[in-house]
Motif scaffolding. Structure first.
Motif, PDB file in Angstrom:
ATOM      1  N   GLU A 139       0.837  -1.201   0.000  1.00  0.00           N
ATOM      2  CA  GLU A 139       0.000   0.000   0.000  1.00  0.00           C
ATOM      3  C   GLU A 139       0.874   1.254   0.000  1.00  0.00           C
ATOM      4  OE1 GLU A 139      -3.024  -0.093   2.983  1.00  0.00           O
ATOM      5  OE2 GLU A 139      -3.718  -2.093   2.418  1.00  0.00           O
ATOM      6  N   ASP A 140       1.476   1.517  -1.158  1.00  0.00           N
ATOM      7  CA  ASP A 140       2.282   2.716  -1.334  1.00  0.00           C
ATOM      8  C   ASP A 140       1.762   3.478  -2.544  1.00  0.00           C
ATOM      9  OD1 ASP A 140       4.173   2.012  -3.843  1.00  0.00           O
ATOM     10  OD2 ASP A 140       3.909   0.231  -2.596  1.00  0.00           O
ATOM     11  N   GLU A 141       2.217   4.709  -2.680  1.00  0.00           N
ATOM     12  CA  GLU A 141       1.685   5.613  -3.695  1.00  0.00           C
ATOM     13  C   GLU A 141       1.826   5.056  -5.115  1.00  0.00           C
ATOM     14  OE1 GLU A 141       2.237  10.303  -5.010  1.00  0.00           O
ATOM     15  OE2 GLU A 141       3.824   9.269  -3.927  1.00  0.00           O
ATOM     16  N   ARG A 142       3.001   4.587  -5.465  1.00  0.00           N
ATOM     17  CA  ARG A 142       3.228   4.127  -6.830  1.00  0.00           C
ATOM     18  C   ARG A 142       2.363   2.918  -7.177  1.00  0.00           C
ATOM     19  NH1 ARG A 142       5.869   1.220 -10.568  1.00  0.00           N
ATOM     20  NH2 ARG A 142       6.983   2.386 -12.188  1.00  0.00           N
ATOM     21  N   SER A 143       2.281   1.957  -6.263  1.00  0.00           N
ATOM     22  CA  SER A 143       1.501   0.747  -6.519  1.00  0.00           C
ATOM     23  C   SER A 143       0.014   1.055  -6.635  1.00  0.00           C
ATOM     24  CB  SER A 143       1.725  -0.272  -5.392  1.00  0.00           C
ATOM     25  OG  SER A 143       3.082  -0.670  -5.333  1.00  0.00           O
ATOM     26  N   ILE A 144      -0.478   1.945  -5.772  1.00  0.00           N
ATOM     27  CA  ILE A 144      -1.895   2.317  -5.822  1.00  0.00           C
ATOM     28  C   ILE A 144      -2.219   3.008  -7.147  1.00  0.00           C
ATOM     29  CG2 ILE A 144      -3.575   3.938  -4.867  1.00  0.00           C
ATOM     30  CD1 ILE A 144      -3.472   1.578  -3.137  1.00  0.00           C
ATOM     31  N   LEU A 145      -1.394   3.970  -7.531  1.00  0.00           N
ATOM     32  CA  LEU A 145      -1.651   4.696  -8.776  1.00  0.00           C
ATOM     33  C   LEU A 145      -1.606   3.753  -9.979  1.00  0.00           C
ATOM     34  CD1 LEU A 145       0.339   8.012  -8.224  1.00  0.00           C
ATOM     35  CD2 LEU A 145      -2.122   7.661  -8.098  1.00  0.00           C
ATOM     36  N   HIS A 146      -0.647   2.847 -10.003  1.00  0.00           N
ATOM     37  CA  HIS A 146      -0.564   1.897 -11.114  1.00  0.00           C
ATOM     38  C   HIS A 146      -1.800   0.993 -11.152  1.00  0.00           C
ATOM     39  CE1 HIS A 146       0.956  -1.042 -13.968  1.00  0.00           C
ATOM     40  NE2 HIS A 146       0.670  -1.994 -13.088  1.00  0.00           N
ATOM     41  N   PHE A 147      -2.202   0.493 -10.009  1.00  0.00           N
ATOM     42  CA  PHE A 147      -3.329  -0.444  -9.941  1.00  0.00           C
ATOM     43  C   PHE A 147      -4.620   0.211 -10.421  1.00  0.00           C
ATOM     44  CE2 PHE A 147      -6.849  -2.411  -7.566  1.00  0.00           C
ATOM     45  CZ  PHE A 147      -6.716  -3.726  -7.977  1.00  0.00           C
ATOM     46  N   PHE A 148      -4.886   1.423  -9.963  1.00  0.00           N
ATOM     47  CA  PHE A 148      -6.156   2.065 -10.289  1.00  0.00           C
ATOM     48  C   PHE A 148      -6.153   2.797 -11.621  1.00  0.00           C
ATOM     49  CE2 PHE A 148      -6.882   1.572  -5.704  1.00  0.00           C
ATOM     50  CZ  PHE A 148      -8.159   1.036  -5.739  1.00  0.00           C
ATOM     51  N   ALA A 149      -4.991   3.149 -12.111  1.00  0.00           N
ATOM     52  CA  ALA A 149      -4.954   3.921 -13.351  1.00  0.00           C
ATOM     53  C   ALA A 149      -4.546   3.101 -14.569  1.00  0.00           C
ATOM     54  CB  ALA A 149      -3.999   5.112 -13.201  1.00  0.00           C
ATOM     55  N   PHE A 150      -3.618   2.138 -14.411  1.00  0.00           N
ATOM     56  CA  PHE A 150      -3.037   1.516 -15.604  1.00  0.00           C
ATOM     57  C   PHE A 150      -2.989  -0.004 -15.606  1.00  0.00           C
ATOM     58  CE2 PHE A 150      -0.901   5.637 -14.847  1.00  0.00           C
ATOM     59  CZ  PHE A 150      -1.349   6.312 -15.976  1.00  0.00           C
ATOM     60  N   ASP A 151      -3.257  -0.643 -14.506  1.00  0.00           N
ATOM     61  CA  ASP A 151      -3.083  -2.092 -14.410  1.00  0.00           C
ATOM     62  C   ASP A 151      -4.015  -2.831 -15.374  1.00  0.00           C
ATOM     63  OD1 ASP A 151      -2.660  -4.703 -13.715  1.00  0.00           O
ATOM     64  OD2 ASP A 151      -2.822  -4.382 -11.558  1.00  0.00           O
TER      65      ASP A 151
ATOM     66  N   ALA B  85      -7.412   2.880 -17.398  1.00  0.00           N
ATOM     67  CA  ALA B  85      -7.012   2.457 -18.743  1.00  0.00           C
ATOM     68  C   ALA B  85      -7.874   1.305 -19.239  1.00  0.00           C
ATOM     69  CB  ALA B  85      -5.537   2.052 -18.739  1.00  0.00           C
ATOM     70  N   SER B  86      -8.176   0.341 -18.380  1.00  0.00           N
ATOM     71  CA  SER B  86      -9.015  -0.790 -18.777  1.00  0.00           C
ATOM     72  C   SER B  86     -10.428  -0.341 -19.108  1.00  0.00           C
ATOM     73  CB  SER B  86      -9.047  -1.842 -17.665  1.00  0.00           C
ATOM     74  OG  SER B  86      -7.782  -2.408 -17.451  1.00  0.00           O
ATOM     75  N   CYS B  87     -10.987   0.559 -18.297  1.00  0.00           N
ATOM     76  CA  CYS B  87     -12.343   1.051 -18.536  1.00  0.00           C
ATOM     77  C   CYS B  87     -12.432   1.768 -19.884  1.00  0.00           C
ATOM     78  CB  CYS B  87     -12.773   1.992 -17.415  1.00  0.00           C
ATOM     79  SG  CYS B  87     -13.192   1.168 -15.875  1.00  0.00           S
ATOM     80  N   ILE B  88     -11.441   2.609 -20.166  1.00  0.00           N
ATOM     81  CA  ILE B  88     -11.452   3.337 -21.441  1.00  0.00           C
ATOM     82  C   ILE B  88     -11.313   2.372 -22.616  1.00  0.00           C
ATOM     83  CG2 ILE B  88     -10.161   4.986 -22.847  1.00  0.00           C
ATOM     84  CD1 ILE B  88      -9.521   6.491 -20.243  1.00  0.00           C
TER      85      ILE B  88
END
Length: 331
Positions: A65-77, A85-88
């Motif tokens: 639970e760190d900033e980089r992992s959270i941002l990657h998971f919710f934005a680009f994973d 990214a998946s939704c788009i």
């Protein structure tokens, strides 16, 4: 209208709404943590995971639970089907399958969103500005909604799209309010909670410190409701007023009551039903929840247990989605 076309339109509405809701959630709570030093990083990220309902998936993938992992998971994973990214990408795939049903401007907007965000990754977000990235996501989503409202014919395609959009919106509003309610209320013992938690919600005095106020403002900003709330309640921000506004306000587009009402109208237009009685399971599930919300007051919800009520709303949103799928989209 073919079921697969209706399904694609329904999920375009849900995916674009989900991408915007995720961007709002991360952006607002990211800055809330930076502005509120008393809120620890662990609490900030655990709240976001709880709101999303994807905490289990996140930890199964071995993330911390760190900033980089959270941002990657919710934005680009790509393994997270609810990442921005998946939704788009999924919205674009659905739009491509019904290009003859939607306007060319809508397809152009979906395709442009996909191509633009394909060039982004978590390193670029962190090296530039998370705020700029999330603002771009919100603006792209709002542009698509504006283009849709301007160019898509009124009819079944529009109604399925709007039903998906407002179903996602109602669920996201209830989920955000539920999780932040637990973060922001004072900590009680088990016995004290039963006696004092409803009273704490009803009385602003017990929840009014600087961190609490910032937190409830963050809740409002997460759904784009802060300015509308201030125009409605000039007396100030309290938990009870936030609850009333986000759950029961009939005029604010992101409130649960307004969203469920919009779904009810869409489903009834699709079936052509003008009677009070429902003609299928989808109308029954939507109409039952909408009627209950029309006759409720915030005090009743708080006294009966806000968490229990919000959990029930989320479960019933799932039932509504299942009923719509079974009635119209199963093929």
């Amino acid at each position: 209208m073919l079921s697969r076309h209706a399904d694609a339109s329904f999920w375009i509405g849900r995916y674009i709404e989900r991408a915007e809701a995720t961007a709002r959630m991360i952006d607002v709570h990211y800055h809330f943590g930076l502005e509120s030093p008393l809120v620890g990083e662990a609490m900030r990220w655990s709240s976001i995971l709880a709101i999303s309902g994807q905490e289990e998936l996140y930890h199964e993938q071995g993330h911390t639970e760190d900033e980089r992992s959270i941002l990657h998971f919710f934005a680009f994973d790509p393994e997270n089907s609810s990442s921005i990214a998946s939704c788009i990408e999924l919205a674009r795939d659905n739009g491509r399958s019904i290009r003859d049903q939607i306007s060319s401007e809508m397809w152009k907007c979906l395709n442009q969103m996909y191509l633009e965000f394909r060039d982004w990754n978590v390193d670029r977000v962190l090296s530039t500005s998370p705020f700029a990235f999330f603002e771009k996501v919100k603006e792209s989503s709002q542009l698509f909604q504006g283009v849709t409202n301007r160019t898509l014919m009124m009819g079944e395609t529009r109604d399925f799209h709007d039903a998906g959009r407002f179903l996602e919106r109602a669920d996201q509003t209830a989920r955000i309010l539920d999780v932040k309610y637990h973060d922001l209320l004072p900590t009680f013992s088990e016995d004290e909670a039963k006696k004092s938690a409803p009273k704490a919600m009803a009385e602003a005095g017990s929840v009014g410190g600087p961190v609490d106020v910032h937190g409830w403002i963050a809740v409002l900003k997460s759904v784009g409701a802060f300015e509308a709330f201030r125009k409605t309640f000039r007396q100030g921000v309290t938990p009870a007023r936030v609850t009333q506004f986000l759950l029961l306000n009939p005029q604010f587009p992101a409130s649960v009551r307004h969203s469920i009402g919009r779904i009810d109208s869409c489903i009834r237009r699709i079936s052509g039903n003008r009677d009070v009685a429902p003609v299928n399971e989808a109308e029954r599930e939507v109409g039952r929840l909408y009627n209950e919300l029309n006759f409720m007051q915030a005090e009743d919800i708080i006294t009966g247990g806000l968490h229990e009520f919000l959990e029930d709303v989320q479960e019933r949103c799932n039932k509504i989605g299942e009923a719509i799928h079974k009635t119209y989209l199963d093929y």
